[in-house]
Design a protein around this motif. Structure first.
Motif, PDB file in Angstrom:
ATOM      1  N   ARG A  32      30.405  44.019  44.479  1.00  0.00           N
ATOM      2  CA  ARG A  32      30.494  43.473  43.123  1.00  0.00           C
ATOM      3  C   ARG A  32      30.579  41.950  43.158  1.00  0.00           C
ATOM      4  O   ARG A  32      30.023  41.266  42.284  1.00  0.00           O
ATOM      5  N   TRP A  33      31.277  41.406  44.155  1.00  0.00           N
ATOM      6  CA  TRP A  33      31.353  39.946  44.300  1.00  0.00           C
ATOM      7  C   TRP A  33      29.955  39.369  44.514  1.00  0.00           C
ATOM      8  O   TRP A  33      29.576  38.374  43.882  1.00  0.00           O
ATOM      9  N   GLY A  34      29.201  39.962  45.416  1.00  0.00           N
ATOM     10  CA  GLY A  34      27.848  39.483  45.678  1.00  0.00           C
ATOM     11  C   GLY A  34      26.979  39.510  44.442  1.00  0.00           C
ATOM     12  O   GLY A  34      26.218  38.565  44.170  1.00  0.00           O
ATOM     13  N   ARG A  78      30.009  29.126  34.192  1.00  0.00           N
ATOM     14  CA  ARG A  78      29.506  30.380  34.763  1.00  0.00           C
ATOM     15  C   ARG A  78      30.364  30.818  35.944  1.00  0.00           C
ATOM     16  O   ARG A  78      30.684  32.007  36.102  1.00  0.00           O
ATOM     17  N   TYR A  79      30.729  29.868  36.783  1.00  0.00           N
ATOM     18  CA  TYR A  79      31.514  30.181  37.972  1.00  0.00           C
ATOM     19  C   TYR A  79      32.865  30.777  37.565  1.00  0.00           C
ATOM     20  O   TYR A  79      33.286  31.826  38.074  1.00  0.00           O
ATOM     21  N   SER A  80      33.551  30.117  36.643  1.00  0.00           N
ATOM     22  CA  SER A  80      34.860  30.583  36.204  1.00  0.00           C
ATOM     23  C   SER A  80      34.784  31.985  35.619  1.00  0.00           C
ATOM     24  O   SER A  80      35.622  32.849  35.916  1.00  0.00           O
ATOM     25  N   SER A  81      33.767  32.219  34.805  1.00  0.00           N
ATOM     26  CA  SER A  81      33.611  33.527  34.177  1.00  0.00           C
ATOM     27  C   SER A  81      33.312  34.618  35.202  1.00  0.00           C
ATOM     28  O   SER A  81      33.842  35.727  35.113  1.00  0.00           O
ATOM     29  N   SER A  82      32.501  34.298  36.182  1.00  0.00           N
ATOM     30  CA  SER A  82      32.103  35.295  37.181  1.00  0.00           C
ATOM     31  C   SER A  82      33.245  35.659  38.123  1.00  0.00           C
ATOM     32  O   SER A  82      33.360  36.800  38.577  1.00  0.00           O
ATOM     33  N   VAL A  83      34.106  34.684  38.426  1.00  0.00           N
ATOM     34  CA  VAL A  83      35.197  34.913  39.371  1.00  0.00           C
ATOM     35  C   VAL A  83      36.406  35.579  38.705  1.00  0.00           C
ATOM     36  O   VAL A  83      37.195  36.254  39.374  1.00  0.00           O
ATOM     37  N   ALA A  84      36.542  35.423  37.398  1.00  0.00           N
ATOM     38  CA  ALA A  84      37.735  35.903  36.684  1.00  0.00           C
ATOM     39  C   ALA A  84      38.109  37.355  36.998  1.00  0.00           C
ATOM     40  O   ALA A  84      39.294  37.641  37.230  1.00  0.00           O
ATOM     41  N   PRO A  85      37.164  38.311  37.045  1.00  0.00           N
ATOM     42  CA  PRO A  85      37.557  39.698  37.306  1.00  0.00           C
ATOM     43  C   PRO A  85      38.124  39.931  38.710  1.00  0.00           C
ATOM     44  O   PRO A  85      38.732  40.983  38.954  1.00  0.00           O
ATOM     45  N   PHE A  86      37.949  38.968  39.614  1.00  0.00           N
ATOM     46  CA  PHE A  86      38.388  39.133  41.003  1.00  0.00           C
ATOM     47  C   PHE A  86      39.691  38.392  41.313  1.00  0.00           C
ATOM     48  O   PHE A  86      40.194  38.493  42.432  1.00  0.00           O
ATOM     49  N   ARG A  87      40.233  37.659  40.332  1.00  0.00           N
ATOM     50  CA  ARG A  87      41.381  36.806  40.626  1.00  0.00           C
ATOM     51  C   ARG A  87      42.647  37.593  40.985  1.00  0.00           C
ATOM     52  O   ARG A  87      43.576  37.034  41.561  1.00  0.00           O
ATOM     53  N   ARG A  88      42.688  38.875  40.673  1.00  0.00           N
ATOM     54  CA  ARG A  88      43.805  39.727  41.113  1.00  0.00           C
ATOM     55  C   ARG A  88      43.782  39.945  42.621  1.00  0.00           C
ATOM     56  O   ARG A  88      44.815  40.251  43.222  1.00  0.00           O
TER      57      ARG A  88
END
Length: 226
Positions: A32-34, A78-88
């Motif tokens: 999902r990260w990729g 875009r970067y902030s939005s894409s990374v947000a779901p992974f910050r946990r």
């Protein structure tokens, strides 16, 4: 190569919440990260950072054409939005970024200059922040050019090492981000050792921490997201 590009390097570490997940879910997160990062920039490159360093597990290098002054703001959003779901599950431990521009010490672009938008070929990435002393800027332009000429001459003797200098003066705590690619870490270390003996070295204020990454294709991110 774009007249001006922006490269962004983020070193991430896995949080305890990530390690608490079953192996299959950890690998799924990697996939999902990729996918999430693929739409962030004009180019996205992935690197493993552990066990080369203790405070990071992987490095993500993103790059965009930044000829348009508004491109940086759109990229950051875009970067902030894409990374947000992974910050946990992941936390950035270091972030380095900067812009390319024409060097005042070289008449033309070097054949070893890295194009950050193109696919990567070398297996090893070395990246670190860099700052000069105030005395460097009070030295005459002629003397600075002569010292950097010696620096460039030595670099040309070490073939097969790609390099990229990013300017970040006023944008981060340091002034530059120095980037290298190589197929041979020992060969690269030899270059650095020789450069330490140049006159310009005496004007170095900071050139740490150094991050070394090992290239990982996007479809093989499970080598990092274990």
């Amino acid at each position: 190569m774009a007249e001006r590009s922006l490269s962004h390097f983020a070193v991430y570490t896995f949080l305890p919440e990530y390690w608490a997940l079953p192996e299959g879910q950890r690998r799924d997160l990697g996939n999902r990260w990729g996918q999430a990062m693929s739409g962030v920039a004009d180019a996205v490159h992935h690197y493993g950072a552990f066990p080369q360093e203790a405070v990071g597990d992987f490095i993500t290098w993103t790059a965009i054409d930044a000829d348009d002054p508004a491109a940086a703001a759109a990229f950051f959003a875009r970067y902030s939005s894409s990374v947000a779901p992974f910050r946990r599950f992941v936390r950035p431990t270091h972030v380095l970024w900067g812009l390319t521009r024409t060097s005042e010490y070289a008449r033309k672009r070097s054949t070893s200059e890295i194009d950050p938008i193109k696919p990567r070929g070398a297996p090893y990435l070395i990246v670190y922040p860099f700052a000069k002393t105030s005395e460097w800027y009070r030295t005459s332009a002629e003397d600075r050019r002569a010292m950097m000429g010696d620096h460039i001459r030595i670099g040309k003797q070490y073939e097969g090492i790609g390099q990229l200098l990013l300017y970040s003066t006023g944008l981060q705590d340091h002034e530059f981000v120095v980037v290298y690619e190589t197929h041979d870490l020992a060969h690269f270390s030899g270059l650095v050792a020789e450069l330490r003996g140049t006159e310009a070295r005496g004007y170095t204020l900071r050139d740490t921490p150094v991050h070394v990454g090992v290239l990982v294709p996007t479809d093989e991110l499970d080598r990092v997201w274990l």
